[in-house]
Design a protein around this motif. Structure first.
Motif, short mmCIF file in Angstrom:
data_model
loop_
_atom_site.label_atom_id
_atom_site.label_comp_id
_atom_site.label_asym_id
_atom_site.label_seq_id
_atom_site.Cartn_x
_atom_site.Cartn_y
_atom_site.Cartn_z
N GLY A 256 -5.56 6.24 -5.78
CA GLY A 256 -5.00 5.39 -4.93
C GLY A 256 -4.98 5.44 -3.30
O GLY A 256 -5.80 6.31 -2.59
N CYS A 257 -4.32 4.79 -2.93
CA CYS A 257 -3.76 4.92 -1.04
C CYS A 257 -3.28 6.29 -0.34
O CYS A 257 -3.16 6.77 -1.07
CB CYS A 257 -3.40 3.31 -0.29
N ASN A 258 -3.40 5.93 1.09
CA ASN A 258 -3.38 6.85 1.86
C ASN A 258 -1.63 6.43 1.74
O ASN A 258 -0.70 7.76 2.82
CB ASN A 258 -3.86 7.57 2.77
N LYS A 259 -0.73 6.28 1.75
CA LYS A 259 0.28 5.52 2.39
C LYS A 259 1.54 5.95 0.62
O LYS A 259 1.59 5.67 -0.19
CB LYS A 259 1.20 3.99 2.11
N MET A 260 1.76 6.95 0.88
CA MET A 260 2.79 7.78 0.21
C MET A 260 4.04 7.65 -0.16
O MET A 260 4.88 7.69 0.87
CB MET A 260 2.44 9.03 0.37
N VAL A 261 4.73 8.06 -1.50
CA VAL A 261 5.89 7.47 -1.28
C VAL A 261 6.60 8.55 -2.18
O VAL A 261 6.43 9.35 -2.76
CB VAL A 261 6.97 6.20 -1.57
N CYS A 262 7.99 9.48 -0.77
CA CYS A 262 8.38 10.95 -1.65
C CYS A 262 9.07 10.41 -2.78
O CYS A 262 10.52 10.29 -2.48
CB CYS A 262 9.49 11.79 -1.20
N ASN A 263 9.41 11.21 -3.78
CA ASN A 263 10.06 10.82 -4.95
C ASN A 263 11.43 11.69 -4.71
O ASN A 263 12.83 11.38 -5.80
CB ASN A 263 9.53 10.95 -6.34
N ASN A 264 11.80 12.31 -3.99
CA ASN A 264 12.96 12.76 -3.54
C ASN A 264 13.83 12.09 -2.98
O ASN A 264 14.65 12.53 -2.99
CB ASN A 264 12.53 14.98 -2.84
N CYS A 265 13.35 12.54 -1.44
CA CYS A 265 13.39 11.01 -0.37
C CYS A 265 13.36 10.14 -0.01
O CYS A 265 14.68 9.39 0.40
CB CYS A 265 13.62 12.20 0.60
N GLY A 266 12.46 9.46 -0.74
CA GLY A 266 11.76 7.51 -0.93
C GLY A 266 11.28 7.22 0.86
O GLY A 266 11.38 6.16 0.61
N ASN A 267 11.38 7.72 0.80
CA ASN A 267 10.23 8.05 2.65
C ASN A 267 9.24 7.97 2.34
O ASN A 267 8.61 8.57 1.54
CB ASN A 267 11.29 8.91 3.62
N TYR A 268 8.09 6.97 3.60
CA TYR A 268 7.33 6.58 3.23
C TYR A 268 6.43 7.80 4.16
O TYR A 268 7.01 8.26 5.20
CB TYR A 268 6.67 5.22 3.99
N PHE A 269 4.86 8.20 4.14
CA PHE A 269 4.06 8.82 4.60
C PHE A 269 2.57 8.73 4.75
O PHE A 269 2.32 8.13 3.47
CB PHE A 269 4.79 10.66 5.06
N CYS A 270 1.63 8.94 5.70
CA CYS A 270 0.48 8.96 5.81
C CYS A 270 0.10 10.34 4.86
O CYS A 270 0.61 11.13 6.08
CB CYS A 270 0.02 8.83 7.32
N TYR A 271 -0.30 10.01 4.21
CA TYR A 271 -0.93 12.07 3.31
C TYR A 271 -2.14 12.23 3.85
O TYR A 271 -2.58 12.99 4.13
CB TYR A 271 -1.74 11.07 1.91
N ARG A 272 -2.78 11.24 5.17
CA ARG A 272 -3.70 11.63 5.96
C ARG A 272 -3.64 12.32 7.08
O ARG A 272 -3.62 13.96 7.13
CB ARG A 272 -5.05 10.06 5.85
#
Length: 373
Positions: A256-272
């Motif tokens: 998938g893409c580099n936009k990740m969502v943390c299942n723990n806190c729900g925040n988005y971050f860039c995997y790169r």
């Protein structure tokens, strides 16, 4: 002296100033060097009537005063806004978990902290998040933050870790009940009453040696090797993982893409670049939404899919569904070795079986690789 303290601030609260003075200065004021015995009670007083108490003993009065003070402090805390010591946001006092008079944290931060620590399972007790504070979170607060099911799992984990740290604790080889071994490494199960040797887990053998030093060394070496392999496996898993910039949870991207969502806190971050993001605006800069190698793989797969569909249309009469994914593939020319463009597997056009090695499948004793039609 109490009258003097009262007259300094008439009409103001004075009871706690009195208590502080009585506690810290009354003995020296009265000229006592060591201690004073209060009482006896239920006698007739002839002095100042204001000093006559209706209480039974100081053991009742003093705790009552302290309890009243704690209740009033809590009411004042709930009525006002306070700053969380973790996220530094302001919330009403009712939204806080108060561990002491100085240490209090908002519900959301405490829920995240307790949840992450409990899931990691690396600690046998959950202490106050404040640095250098050794206070332990009460079980009642833990149950409210974790919920009944997660709290039960946490208690079980703590008990297992505690038992594992005790050198004399072993498990029955028959029913796995926790047992205690004696100095001779013998133990008896309290549930099934099986008596066994804690070293070899066999029936207790009194008077005969269990293992030679060489055998013990081999057992220890095998256990050490298992531990090393386990550590290496965890390191391999975490090698390509990234930590969420908000809660530090380890996350690994498999596709998938580099936009990740943390299942723990729900925040988005860039995997790169591992930066916290919101939406897709971040990927208009240096970071790309999809890795180049993934785009190239998709392009090759799409080209193969288009080619396969065209061949299936042109040679529809010579098509046959893949035995694995049922996608129709066409036989082109005389070659009976078919490559499925959908799932990437190879199969035989004649016998309709999956082919792993062509040299083993085709030959004098197998199917013919090239035939007409």
């Amino acid at each position: 002296m109490l009258d003097l303290i009262w007259n300094e601030q008439p009409g103001q609260e004075v009871i706690y100033q009195w208590v502080e003075w009585v506690q810290s200065s009354s003995l020296s004021y009265l000229g006592f060097d060591e201690e004073i015995i209060l009482g006896p009670y239920e006698i007739i007083h002839t002095g100042d009537k204001r000093a006559i108490s209706e209480s039974v003993s100081p053991d009742v009065d003093i705790p009552s005063l302290k309890s009243y003070n704690d209740e009033q402090c809590h009411e004042n805390f709930v009525k006002n806004f306070h700053e969380c010591h973790i996220c530094y946001s302001e919330y009403p006092g009712g939204d806080f978990i108060k561990l002491s008079r100085q240490h209090f944290f908002c519900w959301k931060c405490m829920e995240t902290y307790v949840g992450i620590t409990a899931r990691e399972g690396t600690k046998t007790k959950l202490s106050c998040p404040e640095e250098k504070c050794e206070g332990v979170l009460p079980s009642g607060i833990l149950r409210r933050l974790l919920g009944d099911e997660e709290f039960q799992r946490w208690e079980t984990l703590v008990m297992q870790k505690t038992l594992a740290s005790m050198s004399d604790v072993v498990y029955c080889p028959r029913c796995e009940t926790t047992c205690c071994a004696d100095e001779d490494n013998d133990a008896q199960c309290s549930k099934c009453f099986f008596s066994f040797c804690s070293l070899c887990s066999e029936k207790r053998h009194i008077g005969t040696s269990c293992m030679t030093p060489e055998m013990k060394l081999l057992v220890l070496q095998r256990r050490e090797k298992e531990m090393i392999n386990e550590i290496l496996s965890v390191k391999e898993i975490l090698r390509d993982a990234k930590q969420c910039p908000s809660c530090k949870m380890a996350i690994s991207r498999t596709e998938g893409c580099n936009k990740m969502v943390c299942n723990n806190c729900g925040n988005y971050f860039c995997y790169r670049c591992n930066q916290k993001i919101d939406g897709y605006e971040h990927f208009k800069g240096e970071c790309e939404l999809f890795p180049q190698e993934m785009i190239q793989t998709w392009e090759r797969a799409n080209a193969r899919m288009v080619e396969g569909q065209i061949l299936a249309d042109l040679f529809g009469g010579r098509g046959h569904p893949c035995p694995l994914c049922a996608q129709v593939n066409a036989k082109v020319g005389n070659n009976n070795h078919i490559f499925c463009w959908a799932c990437g597997n190879h199969y035989c056009y004649l016998c309709k079986k999956i082919v792993k090695r062509g040299s083993n499948h085709y030959g004098p004793k197998g199917c013919k690789q090239h035939t007409e039609g």
